[in-house]
Design a protein around this motif. Sequence first.
Motif, short mmCIF file in Angstrom:
data_model
loop_
_atom_site.label_atom_id
_atom_site.label_comp_id
_atom_site.label_asym_id
_atom_site.label_seq_id
_atom_site.Cartn_x
_atom_site.Cartn_y
_atom_site.Cartn_z
N GLU A 41 31.42 -59.66 87.07
CA GLU A 41 30.80 -59.32 87.80
C GLU A 41 29.69 -60.75 87.72
OE1 GLU A 41 29.10 -55.99 88.46
OE2 GLU A 41 30.45 -54.03 88.36
N THR A 94 27.92 -63.40 89.00
CA THR A 94 26.78 -64.27 90.13
C THR A 94 26.58 -65.45 89.70
OG1 THR A 94 24.63 -63.61 88.64
CG2 THR A 94 25.47 -61.73 89.69
N ILE A 146 27.33 -62.76 93.96
CA ILE A 146 28.97 -62.62 92.89
C ILE A 146 29.86 -63.65 94.50
CG2 ILE A 146 30.91 -62.43 91.97
CD1 ILE A 146 29.71 -60.05 92.14
N ASP A 187 21.20 -61.39 93.44
CA ASP A 187 22.70 -61.55 92.41
C ASP A 187 23.30 -61.15 93.17
OD1 ASP A 187 21.26 -61.34 90.15
OD2 ASP A 187 20.98 -59.18 90.05
N LYS A 215 25.67 -57.97 94.68
CA LYS A 215 25.78 -57.11 93.18
C LYS A 215 25.31 -56.15 93.11
CE LYS A 215 25.82 -57.62 88.25
NZ LYS A 215 25.52 -58.22 87.18
N TYR A 261 31.11 -63.93 99.43
CA TYR A 261 30.02 -63.57 98.73
C TYR A 261 30.07 -61.80 99.02
CZ TYR A 261 29.06 -68.36 98.88
OH TYR A 261 29.17 -70.13 99.10
#
Lengths: 342, 454
Positions: free
Chosen positions: A338, A340, A102, A100, A289, A286
């Motif tokens: 949040e 992704t 983001i 994951d 998560k 980046y």
Amino acid sequence: MSVKLTASALAIAAVATTAAARDQVQVAGSSTVLPYASIVAEAFGENFDFPTPVVESGGSSAGLKRFCEGVGENTIDVANASRKIKDKEVKACAEAGVTDIIEVRIGYDGIVFASQINGPAYTAFQPVDIFNALSAKVVKDGALVENTHKQWADFNGDLPAADIAAFIPGTKHGTREVFEEKVMVEGCKEAGAFDIYMAENGGDKKAAGKACYEVRTDGVSVDIDGDYTETLARIDANPNGVGVFGLAFYENNTDKLKVATMGGVAPSTETIATGEYPVSRPLFFYVKKAHIGVIPGLKEYAEFFVADEIAGPDGPLSEYGLVSDPELAATQAAVSAEETMK
Amino acid sequence: MSDATAGTAAPQPSGSKKGSLLQQDARTKRRNAAESRFKFYGVLAVGTGLLFLLVLLWAIITNGAQAFSQTFVSVQVELLESKLDKNGNRNLEDIKKVSTFGYSPLVQNGLLSAVDQSGAETPLSKGKDMKPILSASAAAQLRDYVIANPDKIGETVEFRFLASSRVDGYLKGRVTRESIARDKNIDAAHLDLVDALLEVGVIEKTFNWSFITGSDASDTRPEAAGMGVSMLGSLFMMLVVLGLSLPIGVAASIYLEEFAPQNRWTDLIEVNISNLAAVPSIVFGILGLAVFIQFAHLPQSAPLVGGLVLTLMTLPTIIIATRASLKAVPPSIRDAALGVGASKMQSVFHHVLPLAAPGILTGTIIGLAQALGETAPLLLIGMVGFIASNYPEGVMDGFVSPNSAMPAQIYEWAKRADPAFYERAWGGIIILLVFLITMNIIAILLRRRFERRW
């Protein structure tokens, strides 16, 4: 030697057990994003009760590689990148358990061509000029020949009759990619070389584009693997030199550098924001998560980075040279939710 | 030749030249000339070396001395309750909600009223116009003060803020009116105002302690950057290096020199130690990354890991120096000790080691000095970047929390965009050199004081 081994092993063991959980955010990656990230990290440390995040540089690729090493306290939380993450890297990340991610776009960065302030008048370039000066092959009478241009005036009478000497970012820099895509390929198309490459490669656009990236290797074009300060030093020593810089770097050194327009547009945060100045690229960071909630302050840092007072048009990042993103509000919403990457 | 005085001409061997010691023949002249030429070359070589040293020192001092002075602005700031504590209940949580962005206008208005009082004529009449003169760190300084002293809200307090790097550069001659012609950070009206404020003493340039004690600062505020935190980082690394490499190095050399049998294995080890001493330091960095961080899971950017890597680098130096000084102790000392009935171990620890100690200490200090100036391995273990921004919270924290080191900090500053950082990089070199020279002087003094010759 066995004494030495056991002693250091003991020392490591002793400390590894006492090493406390990490309480500051760790960031690594692009040296272009580093100044922005350190401005945010400093302000973050001042305004929150969390310690100031640690920001390392080393290049977008190196940062993303470390980002994709895995999940856990001894891996970094945030990777800065001056380009979008590649599919290959997303895959490598997934293999190491980093699933994951983001993606946060913080704004745009302009890339400028500048020369020594006392040097010849390089004040107006077109992408085709850069292509003719630096490409490995140029078009002559409808055919590709080895580039033998010695002076700028050899192919464009409006440019000064000075020896060509260009200092361009090395291949490990994200800036190089922008230089290739936004300057070399554009120039390639304008000069007509692109069509010839297309014909040679049976209409394969990708291969033709790659062929356009080729720069001459006879020493006229020099790859700079270091930072902009190195390019500046080379320009300082060579009055004919033309270098590639970030807009923010140029704005801090206006007393030493003379900037050239590209396609008739002078680089500034305004012209880049409107898209008039052609050579710009988005900057990203980046976030893992899986680290949110584990590393204290990680989400707050990400939200603070894209807050209006930081990344907005009047914030300190914009003052330093970042072109603020018109879609900042959407980014803010995505960070707080949040969201992704797909 | 004494019979030449006898008066009779001695028969000369045919073919040889007549010569006199008093009269130089061509060949002697040539030989003498060669000698004086060689002397001249020698002097030239030494002179060139000295010249380079002088040029280097001159460059370092002229470029770096400026970093030790800094421009400050004295401002009376009105700590408005309406801005800083809207509820008026002095609740610390509420006060903390006001970010540094809320404090900036207070600082700017404070300076604006100082300008009004000074009577300086200026077209700059808004608070925002004062921004280019003040450092961005001023708001943070004010916020820290208010959070520490919430009872002062509503009063007017005098502060001494850093001036911005452009203003500082103007007073140091780095920024001139010509050079700011295209600079969007500051313009001539600001410099006029700075000149006026300088006269009334609102702006002054003084010695800059915070350069020596402070922490790193981001790219927008070079004026606030200091070496202090990275100096602590270097200190913790040196503690690790000293604590590990001295005992390990000395134990290894005593064993190799005094106890180990002479066979193929010890020969192999000896050759390898000499080889290790010549390995480029970046190799130790890669090793440190692979072993200490990726395998042993030690924290990144920690002085502990830096210290471990530099220990590996320093060990061969210490072992070689220690073995040389153990060798220099005459065998008669060992023989005498063994002769009066001491065991091998007693002879080494009671007699040989104390006599070799000055040499060992000298070698250790030189090794530490070398490690102190090392940047390359630190690049790989994450100690270069915007890192030296927090003071460690204690001794344990000092070892494991991220930090930089002096040479890494200098490297970092040297590549930043603002020329003000360049000046600080040179200033950092001065501090680093002072440390290195001090360590080398200690080594020389130890050697002078304790070394014995047989």
